[in-house]
Design an enzyme around this catalytic site. Structure first.
Site, PDB file in Angstrom:
ATOM      1  N   ARG A 170       0.816  -1.241   0.000  1.00 61.64           N
ATOM      2  CA  ARG A 170       0.000   0.000   0.000  1.00 61.64           C
ATOM      3  C   ARG A 170       0.843   1.282   0.000  1.00 61.64           C
ATOM      4  NH1 ARG A 170      -3.254  -3.155   3.420  1.00 61.64           N
ATOM      5  NH2 ARG A 170      -5.053  -3.916   2.286  1.00 61.64           N
TER       6      ARG A 170
ATOM      7  N   LYS B  45       3.443  11.454 -11.388  1.00 62.48           N
ATOM      8  CA  LYS B  45       2.718  10.474 -12.202  1.00 62.48           C
ATOM      9  C   LYS B  45       3.569   9.217 -12.338  1.00 62.48           C
ATOM     10  CE  LYS B  45      -0.141  13.344 -15.262  1.00 62.48           C
ATOM     11  NZ  LYS B  45      -0.341  13.777 -16.662  1.00 62.48           N
TER      12      LYS B  45
ATOM     13  N   GLU C  94      10.674  17.814 -25.128  1.00 66.36           N
ATOM     14  CA  GLU C  94       9.842  18.167 -23.962  1.00 66.36           C
ATOM     15  C   GLU C  94      10.271  19.526 -23.396  1.00 66.36           C
ATOM     16  OE1 GLU C  94       7.248  16.474 -23.372  1.00 66.36           O
ATOM     17  OE2 GLU C  94       7.620  14.393 -23.957  1.00 66.36           O
TER      18      GLU C  94
ATOM     19  N   LYS D  18       8.153  22.787 -15.122  1.00 64.85           N
ATOM     20  CA  LYS D  18       7.330  21.634 -14.692  1.00 64.85           C
ATOM     21  C   LYS D  18       6.958  21.758 -13.214  1.00 64.85           C
ATOM     22  CE  LYS D  18       5.734  17.248 -15.048  1.00 64.85           C
ATOM     23  NZ  LYS D  18       5.813  15.954 -15.657  1.00 64.85           N
TER      24      LYS D  18
ATOM     25  N   GLU E 107      -3.970  17.334 -12.241  1.00 65.61           N
ATOM     26  CA  GLU E 107      -4.416  17.635 -13.601  1.00 65.61           C
ATOM     27  C   GLU E 107      -5.910  17.941 -13.687  1.00 65.61           C
ATOM     28  OE1 GLU E 107      -2.217  15.521 -16.632  1.00 65.61           O
ATOM     29  OE2 GLU E 107      -3.835  15.807 -18.048  1.00 65.61           O
TER      30      GLU E 107
ATOM     31  N   ARG F  40      -2.366  21.615 -15.580  1.00 59.58           N
ATOM     32  CA  ARG F  40      -1.357  20.599 -15.915  1.00 59.58           C
ATOM     33  C   ARG F  40      -1.572  20.009 -17.303  1.00 59.58           C
ATOM     34  NH1 ARG F  40       1.278  15.855 -12.077  1.00 59.58           N
ATOM     35  NH2 ARG F  40       2.580  14.981 -13.706  1.00 59.58           N
TER      36      ARG F  40
ATOM     37  N   ASN G  49       0.547  18.635 -22.052  1.00 60.73           N
ATOM     38  CA  ASN G  49       0.305  17.699 -23.154  1.00 60.73           C
ATOM     39  C   ASN G  49       0.422  18.360 -24.521  1.00 60.73           C
ATOM     40  OD1 ASN G  49      -0.357  15.148 -21.865  1.00 60.73           O
ATOM     41  ND2 ASN G  49      -2.007  16.332 -20.933  1.00 60.73           N
TER      42      ASN G  49
ATOM     43  N   HIS H 140       1.248  16.486 -27.720  1.00 58.92           N
ATOM     44  CA  HIS H 140       1.185  15.048 -27.456  1.00 58.92           C
ATOM     45  C   HIS H 140      -0.017  14.358 -28.101  1.00 58.92           C
ATOM     46  CE1 HIS H 140       4.487  15.903 -24.823  1.00 58.92           C
ATOM     47  NE2 HIS H 140       4.579  14.641 -24.444  1.00 58.92           N
TER      48      HIS H 140
ATOM     49  N   HIS I  30       1.214  11.338 -30.064  1.00 54.30           N
ATOM     50  CA  HIS I  30       0.826   9.966 -29.711  1.00 54.30           C
ATOM     51  C   HIS I  30       0.128   9.278 -30.878  1.00 54.30           C
ATOM     52  CE1 HIS I  30       0.895  10.591 -25.060  1.00 54.30           C
ATOM     53  NE2 HIS I  30       2.068  10.225 -25.540  1.00 54.30           N
TER      54      HIS I  30
ATOM     55  N   HIS J  71       9.598   9.082 -29.459  1.00 54.42           N
ATOM     56  CA  HIS J  71       8.624   9.921 -28.763  1.00 54.42           C
ATOM     57  C   HIS J  71       8.943  11.403 -29.013  1.00 54.42           C
ATOM     58  CE1 HIS J  71       5.726  11.228 -25.822  1.00 54.42           C
ATOM     59  NE2 HIS J  71       6.659  11.894 -25.156  1.00 54.42           N
TER      60      HIS J  71
HETATM   61  P1  NAD Z   1      13.962   5.452 -21.085  1.00 51.84           P
HETATM   62  O1  NAD Z   1      13.679   5.439 -19.651  1.00 51.84           O
HETATM   63  O2  NAD Z   1      13.546   4.288 -21.897  1.00 51.84           O
HETATM   64  O3  NAD Z   1      15.514   5.692 -21.279  1.00 51.84           O
HETATM   65  C1  NAD Z   1      16.019   5.748 -22.592  1.00 51.84           C
HETATM   66  C2  NAD Z   1      17.275   4.908 -22.758  1.00 51.84           C
HETATM   67  O4  NAD Z   1      18.363   5.610 -22.177  1.00 51.84           O
HETATM   68  C3  NAD Z   1      17.242   3.547 -22.102  1.00 51.84           C
HETATM   69  O5  NAD Z   1      17.691   2.605 -23.032  1.00 51.84           O
HETATM   70  C4  NAD Z   1      18.211   3.669 -20.945  1.00 51.84           C
HETATM   71  O6  NAD Z   1      18.876   2.461 -20.703  1.00 51.84           O
HETATM   72  C5  NAD Z   1      19.171   4.723 -21.415  1.00 51.84           C
HETATM   73  N1  NAD Z   1      19.764   5.560 -20.372  1.00 51.84           N
HETATM   74  C6  NAD Z   1      19.157   6.076 -19.293  1.00 51.84           C
HETATM   75  N2  NAD Z   1      19.991   6.916 -18.652  1.00 51.84           N
HETATM   76  C7  NAD Z   1      21.157   6.892 -19.336  1.00 51.84           C
HETATM   77  C8  NAD Z   1      22.381   7.565 -19.187  1.00 51.84           C
HETATM   78  N3  NAD Z   1      22.566   8.468 -18.225  1.00 51.84           N
HETATM   79  N4  NAD Z   1      23.376   7.312 -20.068  1.00 51.84           N
HETATM   80  C9  NAD Z   1      23.180   6.429 -21.087  1.00 51.84           C
HETATM   81  N5  NAD Z   1      22.027   5.786 -21.301  1.00 51.84           N
HETATM   82  C10 NAD Z   1      21.020   6.025 -20.433  1.00 51.84           C
HETATM   83  O7  NAD Z   1      13.311   6.738 -21.805  1.00 51.84           O
HETATM   84  P2  NAD Z   1      12.930   8.181 -21.273  1.00 51.84           P
HETATM   85  O8  NAD Z   1      12.807   9.000 -22.490  1.00 51.84           O
HETATM   86  O9  NAD Z   1      13.785   8.621 -20.170  1.00 51.84           O
HETATM   87  O10 NAD Z   1      11.468   7.946 -20.660  1.00 51.84           O
HETATM   88  C11 NAD Z   1      10.373   7.592 -21.454  1.00 51.84           C
HETATM   89  C12 NAD Z   1       9.255   7.139 -20.548  1.00 51.84           C
HETATM   90  O11 NAD Z   1       8.893   8.230 -19.691  1.00 51.84           O
HETATM   91  C13 NAD Z   1       7.994   6.699 -21.246  1.00 51.84           C
HETATM   92  O12 NAD Z   1       7.579   5.473 -20.718  1.00 51.84           O
HETATM   93  C14 NAD Z   1       6.989   7.783 -20.904  1.00 51.84           C
HETATM   94  O13 NAD Z   1       5.666   7.297 -20.823  1.00 51.84           O
HETATM   95  C15 NAD Z   1       7.485   8.240 -19.555  1.00 51.84           C
HETATM   96  N6  NAD Z   1       7.082   9.598 -19.177  1.00 51.84           N
HETATM   97  C16 NAD Z   1       6.513   9.772 -17.972  1.00 51.84           C
HETATM   98  C17 NAD Z   1       6.131  11.034 -17.555  1.00 51.84           C
HETATM   99  C18 NAD Z   1       5.571  11.230 -16.189  1.00 51.84           C
HETATM  100  O14 NAD Z   1       5.140  12.342 -15.857  1.00 51.84           O
HETATM  101  N7  NAD Z   1       5.589  10.219 -15.358  1.00 51.84           N
HETATM  102  C19 NAD Z   1       6.354  12.148 -18.376  1.00 51.84           C
HETATM  103  C20 NAD Z   1       6.955  11.942 -19.615  1.00 51.84           C
HETATM  104  C21 NAD Z   1       7.315  10.652 -20.015  1.00 51.84           C
HETATM  105  N1  GLY Z   2       4.282  14.858 -18.861  1.00 53.18           N
HETATM  106  C1  GLY Z   2       2.953  15.306 -18.591  1.00 53.18           C
HETATM  107  C2  GLY Z   2       2.664  15.438 -17.139  1.00 53.18           C
HETATM  108  O1  GLY Z   2       3.481  15.129 -16.326  1.00 53.18           O
HETATM  109  O2  GLY Z   2       1.594  15.831 -16.768  1.00 53.18           O
END
Ligand code: NAD
Ligand code: GLY
Length: 369
Positions: free
Chosen positions: A123, A145, A187, A229, A239, A243, A247, A250, A254, A267
């Protein structure tokens, strides 16, 4: 590092938490000592690439704790219920309990997955986000999130689960491949468009320094972008309105990613084309001039981000398909499409008034003849 050197900015939401910008990995343990007197067990969740590069530096500061490391293969597919279940079994084998603290060490995939795990394990247990990609540092680690994907869609199962802190070490970006940098830049440019025309100008004037990864310039870019942010989620964590501006680009992006089955478009590239499409739609609504659209396209191109879909055959040759795909957008209400539109540079608005015809026209503007 001595802790006072790194003043955090604070997310002032329901449950406030600090975002440390420029905080060395090795110093996280020292911070934990000051915050959590009862802490004994730390569970690091990371992936093999990041672990190889950074786990040792992080662990150096954690010598006083019992530390276990759980490894998740890289890739978006790992944000799944199956992986969550495997993480749970492994965590239990390591004696994880309600007093354990989870450290999410990695990009957005690890942050979302480990964050969701922390939100539901017994939990809810404590969580620190340690973002290592540009996207994670300026965006996903901030705002609480967390989610996994479902065959029905991305981030369908998730929660708002603010961490105890975000610990951002800029030096981890040194090893990030440029394609991953681009995802974060898209972003960050989005943040500038929504809220900070000064940051937009900064991107326009700092091309060389950013491309050469000048540490001071990167520090400034990440700080300014993260601050956008932090400001937005502090005002609207759940949101309810504001917030949603995050998007921007996006809904289009998407749809493009889905239309291409997540192949041949990253992306960041999807968001980049989405920003341009949203700008054309805004122009149709009288919110944008052509000169401003040209500025946006110019800036995205400067950083190698696309502003047009070059090979439309990859999306079944029909912008109508892309329009259809936008129906699945989580923002939509009662069948009505809700779009975020830029208003000049540095402002954005939520629009419920865009017709399918206008959206279709915007798609056509970003498809090469
Ligand atoms: P990712 O986490 O897949 O990382 C990208 C690649 O970079 C991976 O292969 C990883 O191994 C590598 N990597 C990470 N750090 C590294 C470093 N310092 N040096 C070398 N390689 C490194 O991709 P991302 O773009 O960081 O994240 C994408 C994800 O984030 C998606 O799933 C998306 O839905 C999510 N997201 C979430 C939010 C939120 O508010 N929670 C917002 C935007 C995106
Ligand atoms: N990346 C969109 C949000 O965090 O709301």
């Amino acid at each position: 590092m001595s802790l006072p050197e790194c003043q955090p900015i604070e997310v002032t939401a329901d449950k406030p938490y600090p975002v440390f910008l420029g905080a060395p990995l090795e110093a996280l343990g020292e911070y934990l000592h000051t915050q959590f007197k009862d802490l004994e067990h730390v569970l690091i969740i990371t992936n093999p690439v990041v672990a190889e590069l950074y786990a040792e530096r992080l662990k150096k500061g954690l010598l006083d704790y019992r530390v276990n490391c759980l490894m998740v293969p890289a890739g978006e597919n790992e944000k799944s219920l199956e992986r969550l279940s495997q993480l749970t079994s492994a965590a239990l084998r390591f004696g994880t309990d309600r007093h354990t603290l989870v450290i999410a060490l990695g990009g957005g995939v690890i942050g979302d997955l480990a964050g969701f795990f922390a939100s539901i394990f017994m939990r809810g247990i404590r969580l620190i986000q340690v973002p290592t990609t540009l996207l994670a540092q300026v965006d996903s680690s901030i705002g609480g999130k967390v989610a996994v994907n479902h065959p029905a869609g991305k981030n369908i199962l998730g929660a708002f689960y603010p961490p105890q802190a975000v610990w951002t070490d800029f030096t981890t970006l040194d090893s990030l491949p440029w394609l991953e940098v681009e995802n974060g830049l898209a972003e960050s440019i989005k943040h500038a468009l929504i809220r900070n025309s000064g940051l937009f100008k900064f991107f326009e004037t700092q091309e060389d320094n950013l491309k050469q990864r000048n540490p001071l310039t990167w520090r400034e870019m990440v700080t300014r972008s993260s601050t956008v942010k932090v400001t937005i989620v502090s005002q609207d964590e759940r949101e309810q309105g504001l917030r949603a501006l995050l998007n921007l680009g996006h809904s289009f992006g998407h749809a493009l990613e889905t239309g291409m089955n997540y192949r041949g478009v990253t992306h960041g590239q999807g968001v980049s084309i989405g920003l341009v499409a949203a700008a054309y739609l805004a122009k149709a609504k009288g919110l944008m001039t052509m000169t401003e659209i040209d500025r946006i396209k110019g800036l995205l191109s400067l950083y190698g981000l696309p502003t047009q879909i070059v090979d439309i055959t990859l999306v079944k040759q029909d912008p109508q398909v892309l329009l259809e795909l936008m129906k699945a957008d989580k923002k939509n209400q009662g069948g009505r499409k809700i779009l975020i539109l830029p208003q000049g540079i540095g402002r954005a608005v939520i629009s419920k008034e865009c017709t399918d015809l206008e959206i279709l026209e915007a798609w056509k503007q970003v498809i090469s003849a």
